[in-house]
Design an enzyme around this catalytic site. Structure first.
Site, mmCIF file in Angstrom:
data_model
loop_
_atom_site.group_PDB
_atom_site.id
_atom_site.type_symbol
_atom_site.label_atom_id
_atom_site.label_comp_id
_atom_site.label_asym_id
_atom_site.label_seq_id
_atom_site.Cartn_x
_atom_site.Cartn_y
_atom_site.Cartn_z
ATOM 1 N N HIS A 23 39.213 28.892 42.918
ATOM 2 C CA HIS A 23 39.930 29.637 41.880
ATOM 3 C C HIS A 23 40.937 30.536 42.607
ATOM 4 O O HIS A 23 40.697 30.959 43.746
ATOM 5 C CB HIS A 23 38.905 30.485 41.126
ATOM 6 C CG HIS A 23 39.409 31.216 39.930
ATOM 7 N ND1 HIS A 23 40.160 32.368 40.023
ATOM 8 C CD2 HIS A 23 39.252 30.988 38.600
ATOM 9 C CE1 HIS A 23 40.444 32.812 38.806
ATOM 10 N NE2 HIS A 23 39.896 31.986 37.920
ATOM 11 N N ASP A 54 32.328 33.034 46.085
ATOM 12 C CA ASP A 54 32.792 33.279 44.722
ATOM 13 C C ASP A 54 31.742 32.679 43.791
ATOM 14 O O ASP A 54 31.699 31.474 43.575
ATOM 15 C CB ASP A 54 34.159 32.612 44.524
ATOM 16 C CG ASP A 54 34.607 32.664 43.073
ATOM 17 O OD1 ASP A 54 33.829 33.119 42.221
ATOM 18 O OD2 ASP A 54 35.739 32.221 42.800
ATOM 19 N N GLN A 77 30.876 31.455 38.664
ATOM 20 C CA GLN A 77 30.223 30.441 37.823
ATOM 21 C C GLN A 77 28.762 30.228 38.236
ATOM 22 O O GLN A 77 27.914 29.925 37.402
ATOM 23 C CB GLN A 77 30.973 29.096 37.921
ATOM 24 C CG GLN A 77 32.431 29.151 37.482
ATOM 25 C CD GLN A 77 32.607 29.388 35.981
ATOM 26 O OE1 GLN A 77 31.718 29.107 35.178
ATOM 27 N NE2 GLN A 77 33.759 29.923 35.595
ATOM 28 N N LYS A 131 30.951 36.552 32.197
ATOM 29 C CA LYS A 131 30.643 35.117 32.182
ATOM 30 C C LYS A 131 29.138 34.874 32.064
ATOM 31 O O LYS A 131 28.689 33.739 32.067
ATOM 32 C CB LYS A 131 31.173 34.452 33.443
ATOM 33 C CG LYS A 131 32.706 34.416 33.522
ATOM 34 C CD LYS A 131 33.150 33.691 34.768
ATOM 35 C CE LYS A 131 34.600 33.937 35.113
ATOM 36 N NZ LYS A 131 35.530 33.204 34.262
ATOM 37 N N CYS A 156 43.510 28.414 36.687
ATOM 38 C CA CYS A 156 43.646 29.271 37.872
ATOM 39 C C CYS A 156 43.215 28.534 39.138
ATOM 40 O O CYS A 156 42.588 29.133 40.031
ATOM 41 C CB CYS A 156 42.850 30.570 37.731
ATOM 42 S SG CYS A 156 43.429 31.602 36.395
HETATM 43 N N1 PLP Z 1 36.188 32.501 40.312
HETATM 44 C C1 PLP Z 1 35.864 31.553 39.423
HETATM 45 C C2 PLP Z 1 35.221 30.289 39.909
HETATM 46 C C3 PLP Z 1 36.115 31.754 38.075
HETATM 47 O O1 PLP Z 1 35.794 30.810 37.191
HETATM 48 C C4 PLP Z 1 36.721 32.963 37.660
HETATM 49 C C5 PLP Z 1 37.075 33.189 36.247
HETATM 50 O O2 PLP Z 1 37.508 32.292 35.561
HETATM 51 C C6 PLP Z 1 37.020 33.931 38.633
HETATM 52 C C7 PLP Z 1 36.746 33.668 39.941
HETATM 53 C C8 PLP Z 1 37.646 35.251 38.261
HETATM 54 O O3 PLP Z 1 36.756 36.012 37.526
HETATM 55 P P1 PLP Z 1 37.237 37.381 36.834
HETATM 56 O O4 PLP Z 1 38.459 37.021 36.055
HETATM 57 O O5 PLP Z 1 36.089 37.758 35.976
HETATM 58 O O6 PLP Z 1 37.519 38.347 37.920
#
Ligand code: PLP
Length: 404
Positions: A117, A194, A197, A220, A360
């Protein structure tokens, strides 16, 4: 197999009949989470760590109880290893700017992957630019899994930090983070995961996982927006400088310099998300009452049903692996001759909410050879009837566009 069909009644928003298949972007909130925040705001709210008065003490106790609840949920060695952030993005930026700027220099390599992401890619690009370190990326294989041969090829003594996703938000694939952490440590590299998910859908035991930093977001995992977590092993946090300065994060301040408060408070400048911490606490209680194994099993069951049902929808291609090994409840789709946004709009007209776009993850889209996908993602309140509606909507879209 645990039946979770009774849970849907806990989510008032789903009473409208919408088939909500966008939990990968943000999840819906159950009544116990809404009530916990409401009750706290009505009876116990004040700023934390500041007042000597009773309300502030009660609020501080609730805030710190949330930290303890997170620590037990992820099996942190101590509550002090749990830093509250705004979300996954801020948590990863804390590592990139707080650890990366301190420890990276020319000649060093930051190793990420092709399936990240942007939240686990862009901060590292920024830090690489400032420090002179270079970026390298572990490849994905033809199925959309992380290619461990590529990882083995790229890991080496020049790699100082490995930034890897725990579960792809596009493909649902779950890299073998345990092996990545172990091998990276053999070369002296730090590892940041990260887990935006991974934590909501599979849970994490941070001590078992073996990484140095783990980042995730409350919104999430049935909790509110505005709060997330950076877990760091204490020795890794001790190597990290705060990247935001301000109130609450200091031990002493003079006109010319300051010293930092103890960990984790030095990483929490300013007023934190207090009501949201109470919501996260309630969300964890809710998830724990289901059990994270049951949560993942439910996601996988629905994914298996969807993969089978969508397999013969005319013109539809599904990105990512078709078997359920190390895979969560995310299905990315393209339909021949139909733009992903058109697909999502037609599905919406049929009462089905999916996300369309690059999610993203633009570099991953490039690897997959697509500009955009439509993505359906499941969670504890998802049901087979949601997949019925998805299939019906997709067939309808195909008919409208004359796909055969
Ligand atoms: N990493 C992953 C795999 C995600 O799916 C997301 C959100 O869609 C993020 C990072 C970013 O999360 P946040 O927008 O809550 O900071």
């Amino acid at each position: 197999m645990t039946d979770l069909s009774h849970l849907k009644q806990d989510f008032p928003i789903l009473g409208s009949g919408v088939h909500f298949l966008d939990s990968g972007a943000s999840s819906q909130k159950p009544i116990p989470v809404l009530e916990a925040m409401d009750q706290f705001a009505r009876t116990s709210y004040a700023n934390v760590h500041r007042g000597a008065y009773k309300l502030s003490v009660a609020a501080t106790d609730a805030f710190e109880a949330a930290r303890h609840r997170v620590a037990t949920f992820i099996n942190a060695a101590s509550d002090d290893e749990v830093v509250f952030t705004r979300g996954t993005t801020t948590a990863i930026n804390t590592v990139a700017f707080g650890w990366g700027l301190e420890h990276l220099q020319e000649g060093d390599v930051i190793l990420t992957t092709e399936m990240e992401h942007h939240a686990n890619l862009v901060p590292w690009q920024m830090v690489a630019k400032r420090t002179g370190a270079t970026l390298d990326h572990v490849a994905i294989d033809d199925e959309g899994r992380l290619d461990m041969a590529s990882f083995e090829d790229k890991i080496g003594p020049e790699v100082k930090i490995v930034a890897v996703t725990g579960m792809s938000n596009v493909l649902g694939t779950m890299p073998d983070v345990k092996t990545i952490a172990r091998r990276s440590h053999e070369f002296g590299a730090r590892v940041v995961v990260d887990a935006a998910q991974l934590v909501p859908h599979a849970g994490v035991d941070v001590q078992d996982l073996g990484a140095d930093f783990v980042a995730f977001s409350a919104h999430k995992m049935l909790g509110p927006t505005g709060i997330g977590v950076l877990w760091g092993r204490m020795d890794a946090l001790e190597e990290t400088e705060p990247f935001e300065g301000g109130g609450e994060m200091i031990a002493n301040v003079t006109l010319h310099e300051s010293t930092w408060a103890a960990i984790p408070h030095r990483f929490e400048a300013g007023t934190p998300s207090i009501i949201e911490a109470v919501g996260l606490h309630a969300a964890i209680d809710y998830l724990d009452s289901i059990g994270m194994e049951a949560v993942l099993e439910h996601d996988k069951k629905l994914t298996a049903i969807a993969l089978e049902r969508l397999g013969d929808v005319p013109g539809l291609s599904i990105q990512g692996p078709k078997d359920l090994t190390d895979r969560g409840g995310v299905i990315s789709m393209t339909m021949e001759g139909v733009h992903a946004h058109d697909l999502a709009t037609i599905l919406d007209e049929n009462g089905v909410s999916v996300r369309a776009g690059h999610h993203c993850a633009k570099p991953l889209m490039k690897c997959l050879g697509v500009a955009a996908t439509a993505r359906a993602s499941f969670y504890v309140y998802s049901e087979e009837s949601d997949i019925d509606a998805l299939e019906k909507g997709l067939r309808h879209a195909g008919e409208l566009f004359g796909v055969s």
